[in-house]
Write a protein that holds these residues in place. Structure first.
Motif, PDB file in Angstrom:
ATOM      1  N   VAL A 193       0.820  -1.217   0.100  1.00  0.00           N
ATOM      2  CA  VAL A 193       0.052   0.240  -0.121  1.00  0.00           C
ATOM      3  C   VAL A 193       0.765   1.342  -0.008  1.00  0.00           C
ATOM      4  N   LEU A 194       2.028   1.292   0.794  1.00  0.00           N
ATOM      5  CA  LEU A 194       2.888   2.229   0.878  1.00  0.00           C
ATOM      6  C   LEU A 194       3.538   2.508  -0.654  1.00  0.00           C
ATOM      7  N   VAL A 195       3.887   1.492  -1.307  1.00  0.00           N
ATOM      8  CA  VAL A 195       4.438   1.813  -2.520  1.00  0.00           C
ATOM      9  C   VAL A 195       3.682   2.146  -3.477  1.00  0.00           C
ATOM     10  N   GLN A 196       2.219   1.688  -3.345  1.00  0.00           N
ATOM     11  CA  GLN A 196       1.224   2.092  -4.603  1.00  0.00           C
ATOM     12  C   GLN A 196       0.956   3.748  -4.343  1.00  0.00           C
ATOM     13  N   GLY A 197       1.068   4.289  -3.021  1.00  0.00           N
ATOM     14  CA  GLY A 197       0.791   5.489  -2.781  1.00  0.00           C
ATOM     15  C   GLY A 197       2.153   6.309  -3.038  1.00  0.00           C
ATOM     16  N   TYR A 198       3.282   5.736  -2.984  1.00  0.00           N
ATOM     17  CA  TYR A 198       4.514   6.460  -3.574  1.00  0.00           C
ATOM     18  C   TYR A 198       4.450   6.390  -5.099  1.00  0.00           C
TER      19      TYR A 198
ATOM     20  N   ALA B 193       7.588   4.713 -11.187  1.00  0.00           N
ATOM     21  CA  ALA B 193       7.070   3.253 -11.396  1.00  0.00           C
ATOM     22  C   ALA B 193       8.058   2.471 -10.474  1.00  0.00           C
ATOM     23  N   VAL B 194       7.926   1.666  -9.656  1.00  0.00           N
ATOM     24  CA  VAL B 194       8.595   0.890  -9.036  1.00  0.00           C
ATOM     25  C   VAL B 194       8.689  -0.631  -9.821  1.00  0.00           C
ATOM     26  N   ALA B 195       9.742  -1.214 -10.101  1.00  0.00           N
ATOM     27  CA  ALA B 195       9.882  -2.586 -10.675  1.00  0.00           C
ATOM     28  C   ALA B 195       8.983  -3.654  -9.833  1.00  0.00           C
TER      29      ALA B 195
END
Length: 67
Positions: free
Chosen positions: A21-26, A33-35
């Motif tokens: 969830v934190l990565v999605q918010g980022y 995008a994060v791989a």
């Protein structure tokens, strides 16, 4: 599976999902995008560490509950 192990695994899943969830918010806020492999690897690492911490700290935290 005993209740202690099940509780620890469920806390691990909560930790892994919270990280995702934190990565999605980022990604939404930073437009970067994060791989998928990085997300998956780190989420699994968070899951394992959270599950191990929950398993190790359960006896110490169980004494802090109010009755």
């Amino acid at each position: 599976m005993d209740a202690r192990r099940k509780d620890s695994l469920l806390w691990g899943v909560v930790g892994g999902l919270a990280f995702l969830v934190l990565v999605q918010g980022y990604e939404l806020l930073a437009d970067e995008a994060v791989a998928l492999t990085v997300k998956t690897g780190v989420a699994l690492g968070v899951l394992v560490v959270t599950a191990l911490a929950a398993h190790a700290l359960r006896p110490r935290l169980a004494g802090n509950e109010r009755t």
